[in-house]
Design a protein around this motif. Structure first.
Motif, PDB file in Angstrom:
ATOM      1  N   MET A   1       0.847  -1.180   0.000  1.00 36.52           N
ATOM      2  CA  MET A   1       0.000   0.000   0.000  1.00 36.52           C
ATOM      3  C   MET A   1       0.894   1.245   0.000  1.00 36.52           C
ATOM      4  N   GLU A   2       0.575   2.186  -0.849  1.00 37.99           N
ATOM      5  CA  GLU A   2       1.303   3.455  -0.938  1.00 37.99           C
ATOM      6  C   GLU A   2       1.035   4.295   0.314  1.00 37.99           C
ATOM      7  N   ASN A   3       2.093   4.913   0.871  1.00 39.94           N
ATOM      8  CA  ASN A   3       1.943   5.784   2.040  1.00 39.94           C
ATOM      9  C   ASN A   3       2.028   7.228   1.564  1.00 39.94           C
ATOM     10  N   TYR A   4       0.901   7.878   1.420  1.00 43.47           N
ATOM     11  CA  TYR A   4       0.876   9.247   0.907  1.00 43.47           C
ATOM     12  C   TYR A   4       1.278  10.277   1.952  1.00 43.47           C
ATOM     13  N   PHE A   5       1.416   9.865   3.209  1.00 47.50           N
ATOM     14  CA  PHE A   5       1.928  10.769   4.238  1.00 47.50           C
ATOM     15  C   PHE A   5       3.444  10.859   4.171  1.00 47.50           C
ATOM     16  N   THR A   7       5.358  10.371   1.143  1.00 46.41           N
ATOM     17  CA  THR A   7       5.727  10.302  -0.269  1.00 46.41           C
ATOM     18  C   THR A   7       7.053  11.008  -0.500  1.00 46.41           C
ATOM     19  N   THR A   8       7.893  10.363  -1.280  1.00 43.76           N
ATOM     20  CA  THR A   8       9.143  10.971  -1.716  1.00 43.76           C
ATOM     21  C   THR A   8       9.261  10.738  -3.207  1.00 43.76           C
ATOM     22  N   MET A   9       9.438  11.820  -3.946  1.00 40.90           N
ATOM     23  CA  MET A   9       9.546  11.726  -5.397  1.00 40.90           C
ATOM     24  C   MET A   9      10.969  12.044  -5.827  1.00 40.90           C
ATOM     25  N   THR A  10      11.346  11.528  -6.971  1.00 38.79           N
ATOM     26  CA  THR A  10      12.675  11.803  -7.516  1.00 38.79           C
ATOM     27  C   THR A  10      12.684  13.195  -8.153  1.00 38.79           C
ATOM     28  N   TRP A 115       7.599  19.192   0.177  1.00 46.68           N
ATOM     29  CA  TRP A 115       6.754  18.113   0.678  1.00 46.68           C
ATOM     30  C   TRP A 115       6.949  16.851  -0.166  1.00 46.68           C
ATOM     31  N   LEU A 116       6.893  17.013  -1.476  1.00 42.47           N
ATOM     32  CA  LEU A 116       7.010  15.860  -2.365  1.00 42.47           C
ATOM     33  C   LEU A 116       8.419  15.279  -2.376  1.00 42.47           C
ATOM     34  N   MET A 117       9.401  16.086  -1.974  1.00 41.74           N
ATOM     35  CA  MET A 117      10.774  15.591  -1.813  1.00 41.74           C
ATOM     36  C   MET A 117      10.932  14.842  -0.486  1.00 41.74           C
TER      37      MET A 117
END
Length: 133
Positions: A1-5, A7-10, A115-117
């Protein structure tokens, strides 16, 4: 399950998101932080809580807060801020100037990018600087 709390994006994934997309995410981040700050500081209750939140998340207030942190930004953060400020927005609220709205969008884009980082500590550091009285 994806954890959207958590999240780390490239960097490549983040570059694919428009400035407006980053600002959309950052708007939510900033509002949650402001609501938390108000609750923690007992600044308002009931109807006053909503008014206080609106007063802090409006473009004029965000613009002023953005100016507080500009000297604190790294080169990379400054580039994201400028990218957000240069976003092509098509409507500006009547109570804000185009410059204020651009700075508010830039702040939101920066917060969304952080946040997304997954850089929540940095967000907190900048938020605390913004909220200094």
């Amino acid at each position: 399950m994806e954890n959207y709390f958590e999240t780390t994006m490239t960097e490549d994934q983040l570059r694919a998101i428009s400035s407006i997309g980053l600002a959309h995410m950052g708007d939510a981040v900033f509002e949650v932080l402001v609501r938390t700050w108000l609750c923690r500081h007992g600044k308002a209750t009931g109807k006053g809580l909503h008014r206080a939140t609106v007063g802090l998340v409006c473009a004029e207030s965000q613009s002023e807060k953005a100016r507080r942190i500009l000297p604190e930004l790294t080169e990379e953060e400054g580039a994201v801020f400028r990218r957000g400020r240069n976003a092509q927005v098509h409507s500006v609220p009547p109570h804000a100037s185009r410059a204020q709205y651009g700075e508010a969008t830039a702040l939101e884009a920066l917060l969304g990018w952080l946040w997304l980082m997954g850089r929540k500590e940095r967000i907190n550091e900048l938020f605390c600087k913004m909220m200094e009285e």
